[in-house]
Design a protein around this motif. Structure first.
Motif, PDB file in Angstrom:
ATOM      1  N   TRP A  34       0.836  -1.188   0.000  1.00  0.00           N
ATOM      2  CA  TRP A  34       0.000   0.000   0.000  1.00  0.00           C
ATOM      3  C   TRP A  34       0.880   1.250   0.000  1.00  0.00           C
ATOM      4  N   GLY A  35       0.732   2.086  -1.021  1.00  0.00           N
ATOM      5  CA  GLY A  35       1.458   3.341  -1.081  1.00  0.00           C
ATOM      6  C   GLY A  35       0.643   4.478  -0.473  1.00  0.00           C
ATOM      7  N   TRP A  36       1.193   5.691  -0.532  1.00  0.00           N
ATOM      8  CA  TRP A  36       0.507   6.826   0.090  1.00  0.00           C
ATOM      9  C   TRP A  36      -0.837   7.111  -0.563  1.00  0.00           C
ATOM     10  N   TRP A  37      -0.962   6.867  -1.893  1.00  0.00           N
ATOM     11  CA  TRP A  37      -2.227   7.129  -2.554  1.00  0.00           C
ATOM     12  C   TRP A  37      -3.308   6.160  -2.106  1.00  0.00           C
ATOM     13  N   SER A  38      -2.913   4.938  -1.772  1.00  0.00           N
ATOM     14  CA  SER A  38      -3.887   3.962  -1.269  1.00  0.00           C
ATOM     15  C   SER A  38      -4.525   4.461   0.021  1.00  0.00           C
TER      16      SER A  38
END
Length: 308
Positions: A34-38
């Protein structure tokens, strides 16, 4: 831990099955994607719900003006953000969920009490969300099909038939997402959250037109009697923070999937305070607009959309 055993000084021990399962085990590296946009879009979906809207809108109904309501929201969700960021740190660092983290504080037996408390709270909120979601589905079907409203004359287990069917539809949609796991929910939020925000922007434009400009919306006077403001402010803070009480506890269940501390921190910094601020601002604007349009505040966006 996959073989359910561990070795201590040459001695082979079997893990206690009541303390371990695949859901409680540390998240493997390949699933920590999970990245920051997730996290940003996840919070868009969490934030954009009817309960959050109504709690913010009710600040106008009890008599606060625009700036008082926005100040109350800012302080409340600012505190929520700090707690969530602190609680989410260990989930991202170790890849473990809330029930496991609770053992370090309460012990493995005491932690079961916190899990039960959280479960009861989750059941309560699920019931609230299911009821409100059912109202929305029922309203959509009522305006789409002329014959739908006529079903309210028939009752089943104490509910109007149209509301009962709407409840089943809402439940099935929830069940579908839940049965497919948190990754399915994440993908759903990638588009669901932004769509609801666009709808909110549309309502704000309507409110500005109803009040003939932004200035009337932000300059409406407070109607809370002298000496009662701070009591109302603190009670309202409790209501706002209470809507986030479950996630303040179990945020490690989500941050355990983060690629890094940076991703979860940036994503939540954008997604929680900023999105809550924007969404609550929309609720305040629109509710104030309903006073100009209809003579009294309408806090339920479902009822407002039906009127429009």
């Amino acid at each position: 831990m996959e073989n359910k055993t561990n070795t201590v000084i040459g001695e082979k021990r079997t893990l206690d099955q009541s303390l371990y399962n695949s859901d409680l085990a540390p998240t493997p590296e390949e699933k920590r994607n999970w990245g920051w946009w997730s996290y940003t879009t996840l919070w868009m979906g969490i934030v954009t719900n009817l309960v959050a809207w109504e709690v913010a809108a009710n600040l106008i109904r009890i008599g606060m003006n625009f700036w008082e309501a926005f100040g109350c929201i800012g302080v409340s969700y600012g505190l929520v953000f700090i707690v969530i960021l602190l609680n989410g740190h260990s989930g991202a660092k170790y890849g473990i969920p809330f029930p496991v983290i609770a053992r370090s504080i309460f012990g493995y037996k005491g932690a079961q009490i916190t899990v039960v408390m959280r479960t009861i709270l989750s059941i309560f909120w699920f019931g609230v969300m299911m009821y409100i979601g059912s109202k929305a589905v029922n309203s959509i079907l009522s305006v789409s099909f002329g014959w739908w409203a006529g079903l309210e004359n028939t009752h089943i287990i104490g509910m109007e038939l149209n509301m009962f069917i709407a409840y089943l539809i809402t439940w099935l949609m929830h069940a579908y997402l839940a049965l497919h796991g948190v990754e399915k929910i994440r993908r759903f939020e990638l588009w669901a959250g932004p769509i609801i925000l666009f709808l909110g922007i549309g309502l704000v434009i309507w409110a500005i037109k109803a009040a003939n400009g932004i200035k009337p919306l932000v300059s409406m006077s407070s109607t809370i009697p002298d000496g009662e403001f701070w009591g109302s402010f603190l009670i309202s803070m409790t209501a706002l923070i209470g809507t986030m009480s479950a996630l303040m506890l179990n945020i490690p269940d989500l941050t355990r999937f983060s690629r890094s501390q940076k991703d979860q921190t940036i994503g939540q910094a954008i997604g929680l305070p900023i999105m809550f601020g924007i969404f609550s601002l929309m609720a305040i604007f629109v509710t104030t607009g309903t006073v100009y349009a209809f003579g009294s505040p309408i806090t339920d966006p479902i009822e407002l959309l039906k009127k429009i």
